[in-house]
Scaffold this motif. Sequence first.
Motif, short mmCIF file in Angstrom:
data_model
loop_
_atom_site.label_atom_id
_atom_site.label_comp_id
_atom_site.label_asym_id
_atom_site.label_seq_id
_atom_site.Cartn_x
_atom_site.Cartn_y
_atom_site.Cartn_z
N GLY A 217 0.79 -1.22 0.00
CA GLY A 217 0.00 0.00 0.00
C GLY A 217 0.82 1.27 0.00
N GLU A 218 2.11 1.18 0.23
CA GLU A 218 2.96 2.37 0.25
C GLU A 218 3.46 2.70 -1.16
OE1 GLU A 218 4.78 2.06 4.79
OE2 GLU A 218 6.06 1.69 3.05
N LYS A 219 4.28 3.77 -1.25
CA LYS A 219 4.91 4.19 -2.51
C LYS A 219 6.41 3.97 -2.42
CE LYS A 219 6.08 8.45 -3.19
NZ LYS A 219 6.08 9.90 -3.42
N VAL A 220 7.01 3.57 -3.53
CA VAL A 220 8.44 3.38 -3.59
C VAL A 220 9.01 4.22 -4.72
CG1 VAL A 220 8.34 1.37 -5.13
CG2 VAL A 220 10.31 1.68 -3.63
N THR A 221 10.22 4.76 -4.49
CA THR A 221 10.93 5.54 -5.50
C THR A 221 12.20 4.78 -5.90
OG1 THR A 221 10.10 7.62 -4.59
CG2 THR A 221 12.04 7.73 -6.02
N LEU A 222 12.25 4.41 -7.18
CA LEU A 222 13.41 3.71 -7.71
C LEU A 222 14.27 4.71 -8.49
CD1 LEU A 222 11.74 0.39 -8.98
CD2 LEU A 222 12.73 0.91 -6.73
N LEU A 223 15.54 4.89 -8.04
CA LEU A 223 16.43 5.92 -8.60
C LEU A 223 17.08 5.46 -9.89
CD1 LEU A 223 18.19 7.07 -5.30
CD2 LEU A 223 16.16 8.05 -6.39
N CYS A 224 17.20 6.43 -10.83
CA CYS A 224 17.94 6.17 -12.07
C CYS A 224 18.33 7.52 -12.68
CB CYS A 224 17.12 5.34 -13.05
SG CYS A 224 18.04 4.92 -14.56
N THR A 225 19.47 8.05 -12.24
CA THR A 225 20.01 9.30 -12.82
C THR A 225 21.19 8.93 -13.73
OG1 THR A 225 21.45 9.59 -10.90
CG2 THR A 225 19.29 10.68 -10.84
N PHE A 226 21.39 9.73 -14.77
CA PHE A 226 22.40 9.36 -15.77
C PHE A 226 23.02 10.64 -16.38
CE2 PHE A 226 18.35 9.79 -17.87
CZ PHE A 226 18.65 10.48 -19.05
N THR A 227 24.15 10.42 -17.06
CA THR A 227 24.82 11.47 -17.83
C THR A 227 25.06 10.95 -19.25
OG1 THR A 227 27.01 10.71 -17.12
CG2 THR A 227 25.95 12.45 -15.80
N ASP B 273 3.25 3.98 -20.77
CA ASP B 273 3.07 3.30 -19.47
C ASP B 273 1.86 2.37 -19.45
OD1 ASP B 273 1.08 5.16 -19.62
OD2 ASP B 273 1.51 6.14 -17.70
N ASN B 274 1.36 1.99 -20.61
CA ASN B 274 0.17 1.14 -20.66
C ASN B 274 0.59 -0.34 -20.57
OD1 ASN B 274 -2.49 0.42 -20.87
ND2 ASN B 274 -2.55 0.55 -23.11
N TYR B 275 1.12 -0.72 -19.40
CA TYR B 275 1.55 -2.09 -19.17
C TYR B 275 0.86 -2.64 -17.93
CZ TYR B 275 5.01 -0.65 -22.62
OH TYR B 275 5.60 -0.17 -23.77
N HIS B 276 1.40 -3.68 -17.29
CA HIS B 276 0.70 -4.33 -16.19
C HIS B 276 0.59 -3.47 -14.94
CE1 HIS B 276 4.86 -5.13 -14.97
NE2 HIS B 276 4.40 -5.44 -13.77
N MET B 277 1.39 -2.39 -14.84
CA MET B 277 1.27 -1.47 -13.71
C MET B 277 0.61 -0.15 -14.12
SD MET B 277 4.79 -1.80 -11.51
CE MET B 277 5.22 -3.31 -10.68
N SER B 278 -0.17 -0.20 -15.15
CA SER B 278 -0.78 1.02 -15.68
C SER B 278 -1.59 1.74 -14.59
CB SER B 278 -1.71 0.68 -16.85
OG SER B 278 -2.34 1.84 -17.34
N GLY B 279 -1.32 3.05 -14.45
CA GLY B 279 -2.00 3.85 -13.44
C GLY B 279 -1.30 3.90 -12.12
N ARG B 280 -0.27 3.05 -11.91
CA ARG B 280 0.43 3.04 -10.62
C ARG B 280 1.91 3.40 -10.75
NH1 ARG B 280 1.11 -1.34 -7.66
NH2 ARG B 280 0.97 -2.88 -9.36
N VAL B 281 2.39 3.66 -11.95
CA VAL B 281 3.81 3.98 -12.15
C VAL B 281 3.93 5.26 -12.96
CG1 VAL B 281 3.93 2.55 -14.23
CG2 VAL B 281 6.02 3.05 -12.94
N GLN B 282 4.96 6.07 -12.65
CA GLN B 282 5.16 7.35 -13.34
C GLN B 282 6.62 7.80 -13.17
OE1 GLN B 282 2.38 9.85 -11.28
NE2 GLN B 282 3.69 10.06 -9.46
N PHE B 283 7.09 8.64 -14.14
CA PHE B 283 8.41 9.25 -13.99
C PHE B 283 8.32 10.42 -13.01
CE2 PHE B 283 9.15 7.26 -18.18
CZ PHE B 283 10.39 6.68 -17.94
N VAL B 284 9.35 10.54 -12.18
CA VAL B 284 9.36 11.64 -11.21
C VAL B 284 9.55 12.98 -11.93
CG1 VAL B 284 10.60 12.62 -9.25
CG2 VAL B 284 10.20 10.14 -9.37
N SER B 285 10.44 13.02 -12.91
CA SER B 285 10.69 14.23 -13.67
C SER B 285 9.77 14.30 -14.89
CB SER B 285 12.15 14.26 -14.15
OG SER B 285 12.40 15.37 -14.98
N GLN B 286 9.27 15.48 -15.15
CA GLN B 286 8.43 15.66 -16.33
C GLN B 286 9.24 15.54 -17.62
OE1 GLN B 286 6.30 19.35 -15.91
NE2 GLN B 286 5.04 18.61 -14.19
N ASN B 287 10.57 15.72 -17.53
CA ASN B 287 11.44 15.61 -18.70
C ASN B 287 12.58 14.65 -18.38
OD1 ASN B 287 12.73 15.99 -21.15
ND2 ASN B 287 13.71 17.92 -20.54
#
Length: 366
Positions: free
Chosen positions: A40-50, A84-98
């Motif tokens: 029931g909680e939210k998790v943030t999975l990090l992925c920053t890159f150069t 994002d229309n996969y098995h987690m549709s509606g529950r997953v999103q990118f943190v950054s708009q870009n």
Amino acid sequence: MESLRRRPHLLWSLLLLTADLIEGVTITSTDQTMVTKAQGEKVTLLCTFTLAALDEGSLDIEWDVVQPDREQPVIMYNVDRVYDNYHMSGRVQFVSQNPASGDATIDILNLMPGDSGTYQCKVKKPPGIDTHRVQLTVLEKPKETKCYVEGSQEIGMDVILKCNSKAGTPLINYYWTRTTGAELPATSSQNSDTGDLLMKNASQTHSDTYKCVASNRVGTDECFVTLNVTPPVNRAGTIAGAVIGTLLALSLLAFFVFCCCKKQREKKYEKEVHHDIREDVPPPKSRASTARSYIGSNRSSLGSMSPSNMDGYAKTQYNKVPSEDFERPPPQHLNYEPPKVAAPNLSRMGAIPVMIPAQSKDGSIV
């Protein structure tokens, strides 16, 4: 001399540029490798890159769940579009708009136990490519924890306080305390795996409100129970009352059965009597007709008697009339003449003359 001093700086810059050309895309958030969250909680999975200067193709970001036989897509970014229309549709999103700015971090909302798995972030900008994996574990907090007392709460008895959570991911640990802040009784012992708190030889000092806390890696739950240790009850009186109550109940049951049987017998009797009544049975004769036939038969007999047998017949009681319970058909008149005896012969035979009273037509004596 000045040109010689600038050569080391130029050489260092050249080495950095060469390294960028060789490495290409680089994921920098490599510290996060394992994450544990509650259902029931939210998790943030990090992925920053150069990105490197050599990377000239279109940017492609892809998050997948790595499975033994395949990779299941979660969310993608390509050419300024999000898929994002996969098995987690509606529950997953990118943190950054870009995400193309260098941050492909995602949030997964309303976690479920089935979301546990290995998540892979893949960033591609041809010819560069880099990946990073994070192990996610979703656990369920202890829920619906119940506390209760097992055993008699009498002085000198062994009492067990029970604690159990109906829901929650193992392993769940249980811990008992007193709400007053006092220490647990010296004769008590608790099992953190089963949630049992055993109190031997309970006394009134053990009476209190106790709290049980159930916990696992992602959360806790608690419940309360009140222990009231009392003196022993009068067991003899309780047993006597139970026996009397049982006997009374059996008596009522026997009376009820008797009434039912009696009613059944009455219904059966009425049914049998009803079937015995027949419409072709003639009604009984009245008392008057019986008496009239009886008197008529007697009158016929008197008319045919001789003076010799009148003496015996005179002793017959005329007031006796047959009842309705005993009826018989009137005697049939035989057409024969009694033998005539001459008067001198009657005298010699010892007959006594008798006066025969006169009778009217209806049979009454005149």
